[in-house]
Design a protein around this motif. Sequence first.
Motif, PDB file in Angstrom:
ATOM      1  N   ARG A   1       0.855  -0.923  -0.044  1.00 22.41           N
ATOM      2  CA  ARG A   1       0.436   0.339   0.026  1.00 22.41           C
ATOM      3  C   ARG A   1       1.181   1.342  -0.289  1.00 22.41           C
ATOM      4  NH1 ARG A   1      -5.004   0.003   0.315  1.00 22.41           N
ATOM      5  NH2 ARG A   1      -5.875  -1.797   1.141  1.00 22.41           N
ATOM      6  N   GLN A   2       1.412   1.156   0.880  1.00 17.14           N
ATOM      7  CA  GLN A   2       2.866   2.902   1.323  1.00 17.14           C
ATOM      8  C   GLN A   2       3.101   2.506  -0.430  1.00 17.14           C
ATOM      9  OE1 GLN A   2       5.255   0.871   4.075  1.00 17.14           O
ATOM     10  NE2 GLN A   2       4.492   2.482   5.484  1.00 17.14           N
ATOM     11  N   MET A   3       4.210   1.505  -1.040  1.00 15.68           N
ATOM     12  CA  MET A   3       4.442   1.850  -2.550  1.00 15.68           C
ATOM     13  C   MET A   3       3.148   2.121  -3.490  1.00 15.68           C
ATOM     14  SD  MET A   3       6.796  -2.317  -2.821  1.00 15.68           S
ATOM     15  CE  MET A   3       7.278  -2.152  -4.405  1.00 15.68           C
ATOM     16  N   ILE A   4       2.119   1.841  -3.506  1.00 16.23           N
ATOM     17  CA  ILE A   4       1.436   2.508  -4.163  1.00 16.23           C
ATOM     18  C   ILE A   4       1.089   4.190  -3.711  1.00 16.23           C
ATOM     19  CG2 ILE A   4      -1.314   2.178  -4.669  1.00 16.23           C
ATOM     20  CD1 ILE A   4      -1.377  -0.266  -3.589  1.00 16.23           C
ATOM     21  N   GLN A   5       0.976   4.310  -2.533  1.00 20.05           N
ATOM     22  CA  GLN A   5       1.358   5.732  -2.441  1.00 20.05           C
ATOM     23  C   GLN A   5       2.711   6.338  -3.724  1.00 20.05           C
ATOM     24  OE1 GLN A   5       0.256   5.118   1.649  1.00 20.05           O
ATOM     25  NE2 GLN A   5      -1.255   6.735   1.623  1.00 20.05           N
ATOM     26  N   ILE A   6       3.373   5.781  -3.437  1.00 18.84           N
ATOM     27  CA  ILE A   6       5.120   6.682  -3.610  1.00 18.84           C
ATOM     28  C   ILE A   6       5.047   6.571  -4.936  1.00 18.84           C
ATOM     29  CG2 ILE A   6       7.479   5.840  -4.204  1.00 18.84           C
ATOM     30  CD1 ILE A   6       7.120   4.823  -1.156  1.00 18.84           C
ATOM     31  N   ALA A   7       4.531   5.405  -5.560  1.00 20.50           N
ATOM     32  CA  ALA A   7       3.935   5.703  -6.841  1.00 20.50           C
ATOM     33  C   ALA A   7       3.154   6.446  -7.903  1.00 20.50           C
ATOM     34  CB  ALA A   7       3.856   4.092  -7.291  1.00 20.50           C
ATOM     35  N   HIS A   8       2.195   6.632  -6.837  1.00 22.80           N
ATOM     36  CA  HIS A   8       0.747   7.559  -7.626  1.00 22.80           C
ATOM     37  C   HIS A   8       1.404   8.937  -7.118  1.00 22.80           C
ATOM     38  CE1 HIS A   8      -2.375  10.307  -6.508  1.00 22.80           C
ATOM     39  NE2 HIS A   8      -2.814   9.378  -7.392  1.00 22.80           N
ATOM     40  N   PHE A   9       2.048   8.976  -6.502  1.00 21.92           N
ATOM     41  CA  PHE A   9       3.156  10.215  -5.841  1.00 21.92           C
ATOM     42  C   PHE A   9       4.300  10.799  -7.180  1.00 21.92           C
ATOM     43  CE2 PHE A   9       6.202  13.920  -5.386  1.00 21.92           C
ATOM     44  CZ  PHE A   9       5.428  14.342  -4.538  1.00 21.92           C
ATOM     45  N   GLU A  10       4.475   9.656  -8.065  1.00 19.34           N
ATOM     46  CA  GLU A  10       5.996   9.416  -8.900  1.00 19.34           C
ATOM     47  C   GLU A  10       4.805  10.158 -10.509  1.00 19.34           C
ATOM     48  OE1 GLU A  10       8.771   9.819 -10.031  1.00 19.34           O
ATOM     49  OE2 GLU A  10       9.222   8.640  -8.185  1.00 19.34           O
ATOM     50  N   ASN A  11       3.753   9.634 -10.037  1.00 16.72           N
ATOM     51  CA  ASN A  11       3.224   9.582 -11.489  1.00 16.72           C
ATOM     52  C   ASN A  11       2.516  11.214 -11.314  1.00 16.72           C
ATOM     53  OD1 ASN A  11      -0.282   9.855 -12.492  1.00 16.72           O
ATOM     54  ND2 ASN A  11       1.810   8.255 -13.588  1.00 16.72           N
ATOM     55  N   GLN A  12       2.104  11.679 -10.513  1.00 20.94           N
ATOM     56  CA  GLN A  12       1.807  13.100 -10.080  1.00 20.94           C
ATOM     57  C   GLN A  12       2.885  13.836 -10.676  1.00 20.94           C
ATOM     58  OE1 GLN A  12       0.342  12.962  -6.173  1.00 20.94           O
ATOM     59  NE2 GLN A  12      -1.595  14.019  -6.819  1.00 20.94           N
ATOM     60  N   ILE A  13       4.086  13.592 -10.139  1.00 28.31           N
ATOM     61  CA  ILE A  13       5.133  14.871 -10.986  1.00 28.31           C
ATOM     62  C   ILE A  13       5.476  15.089 -12.129  1.00 28.31           C
ATOM     63  CG2 ILE A  13       7.693  14.849 -10.839  1.00 28.31           C
ATOM     64  CD1 ILE A  13       8.043  13.424  -7.879  1.00 28.31           C
ATOM     65  N   ILE A  14       5.514  13.676 -12.468  1.00 26.55           N
ATOM     66  CA  ILE A  14       5.010  13.717 -14.157  1.00 26.55           C
ATOM     67  C   ILE A  14       4.030  14.074 -14.874  1.00 26.55           C
ATOM     68  CG2 ILE A  14       5.031  11.619 -16.112  1.00 26.55           C
ATOM     69  CD1 ILE A  14       6.403   9.526 -14.562  1.00 26.55           C
ATOM     70  N   LYS A  15       2.652  13.879 -14.315  1.00 25.24           N
ATOM     71  CA  LYS A  15       1.602  14.872 -14.850  1.00 25.24           C
ATOM     72  C   LYS A  15       1.955  15.975 -14.688  1.00 25.24           C
ATOM     73  CE  LYS A  15      -0.922  10.996 -15.903  1.00 25.24           C
ATOM     74  NZ  LYS A  15      -2.022  10.447 -15.961  1.00 25.24           N
ATOM     75  N   THR A  16       2.329  16.505 -13.661  1.00 26.86           N
ATOM     76  CA  THR A  16       2.168  18.405 -13.025  1.00 26.86           C
ATOM     77  C   THR A  16       3.586  18.521 -14.280  1.00 26.86           C
ATOM     78  OG1 THR A  16       0.809  17.537 -11.116  1.00 26.86           O
ATOM     79  CG2 THR A  16       2.104  19.823 -11.343  1.00 26.86           C
ATOM     80  N   MET A  17       4.657  18.144 -14.037  1.00 26.85           N
ATOM     81  CA  MET A  17       5.680  19.131 -14.201  1.00 26.85           C
ATOM     82  C   MET A  17       5.744  18.776 -16.362  1.00 26.85           C
ATOM     83  SD  MET A  17       6.816  20.530 -12.331  1.00 26.85           S
ATOM     84  CE  MET A  17       8.085  21.259 -12.776  1.00 26.85           C
ATOM     85  N   ASN A  18       4.687  17.751 -16.503  1.00 25.27           N
ATOM     86  CA  ASN A  18       5.239  17.560 -18.105  1.00 25.27           C
ATOM     87  C   ASN A  18       3.278  17.641 -19.095  1.00 25.27           C
ATOM     88  OD1 ASN A  18       7.800  16.906 -18.149  1.00 25.27           O
ATOM     89  ND2 ASN A  18       7.041  15.339 -17.169  1.00 25.27           N
ATOM     90  N   SER A  19       2.310  19.063 -18.398  1.00 26.21           N
ATOM     91  CA  SER A  19       1.523  18.893 -18.908  1.00 26.21           C
ATOM     92  C   SER A  19       1.428  20.456 -19.878  1.00 26.21           C
ATOM     93  CB  SER A  19       0.563  18.935 -17.668  1.00 26.21           C
ATOM     94  OG  SER A  19       1.292  20.284 -17.236  1.00 26.21           O
ATOM     95  N   ASN A  20       2.055  20.807 -20.460  1.00 21.13           N
ATOM     96  CA  ASN A  20       2.326  21.550 -21.844  1.00 21.13           C
ATOM     97  C   ASN A  20       2.445  20.817 -23.084  1.00 21.13           C
ATOM     98  OD1 ASN A  20       2.473  24.266 -23.012  1.00 21.13           O
ATOM     99  ND2 ASN A  20       4.269  24.763 -22.519  1.00 21.13           N
ATOM    100  N   PRO A  21       0.922  20.964 -23.971  1.00 20.40           N
ATOM    101  CA  PRO A  21       0.852  20.246 -25.234  1.00 20.40           C
ATOM    102  C   PRO A  21       2.102  21.058 -26.148  1.00 20.40           C
ATOM    103  CG  PRO A  21      -0.638  21.478 -24.255  1.00 20.40           C
ATOM    104  CD  PRO A  21      -0.487  21.633 -23.243  1.00 20.40           C
ATOM    105  N   LEU A  22       1.974  22.920 -25.927  1.00 13.27           N
ATOM    106  CA  LEU A  22       2.665  23.347 -26.635  1.00 13.27           C
ATOM    107  C   LEU A  22       3.772  23.974 -26.276  1.00 13.27           C
ATOM    108  CD1 LEU A  22      -0.120  27.012 -25.763  1.00 13.27           C
ATOM    109  CD2 LEU A  22      -0.106  24.901 -27.791  1.00 13.27           C
ATOM    110  N   SER A  23       5.121  22.759 -25.114  1.00 11.61           N
ATOM    111  CA  SER A  23       6.160  22.892 -25.755  1.00 11.61           C
ATOM    112  C   SER A  23       6.852  21.207 -26.196  1.00 11.61           C
ATOM    113  CB  SER A  23       6.642  23.024 -23.594  1.00 11.61           C
ATOM    114  OG  SER A  23       7.923  22.948 -24.566  1.00 11.61           O
ATOM    115  N   PRO A  24       7.691  21.555 -27.101  1.00 13.56           N
ATOM    116  CA  PRO A  24       8.042  20.261 -27.831  1.00 13.56           C
ATOM    117  C   PRO A  24       8.319  19.409 -26.488  1.00 13.56           C
ATOM    118  CG  PRO A  24       9.538  22.026 -28.715  1.00 13.56           C
ATOM    119  CD  PRO A  24       8.481  22.912 -27.637  1.00 13.56           C
TER     120      PRO A  24
END
Length: 183
Positions: A92-115
Amino acid sequence: MSRGLGDVYKRQSWNTIGTAMFQALRVGLNSADFSKEYATANWDLINEQRRTWICCNIVSQIIASSMGFPPYVSFDHSVLLNEIIEISLPLRQMIQIAHFENQIIKTMNSNPLSPSGMVEPHERFPLLHVLTQQLSQLEFQLDNSTTRLDDIRKFLLYVAKVHLQTYYLSLIHISEPTRHSLI
């Protein structure tokens, strides 16, 4: 151009988890609760299928984050909400960490106008600040007086911290006056 042995292993790891994810989808591990095929299966088998799907999601996210590749499939957020699955605290702890990793990627790489897909420079610092606060909360939630992290989960949490910190490096390329106005 010659590629190092590490590149070969990175690609093999990423391709292997991709194959595992596609096979898991093919056999319906992502929908064990709703599939008619599993309606007659015993409860232990259904729980094992759910845990296998959870582990596939975790490993996919770990490989993606560690290797700098995108995950093969979007993180299945329903695994966080399903309380009826009998899973251990470390998983369950690993799920929460993996979810946070996913949030990092989706938040920081969410600009469709940037190459590169990365958010604009003036948006990065505030987003990183919020994500850093969320990571601190997650760390406290996972490793406190009532629940302890073992060494593997601590390592995964450190990997998440390093992953988040690498986005701060993208602020180095911003001009000095702009960087100070962000801070």
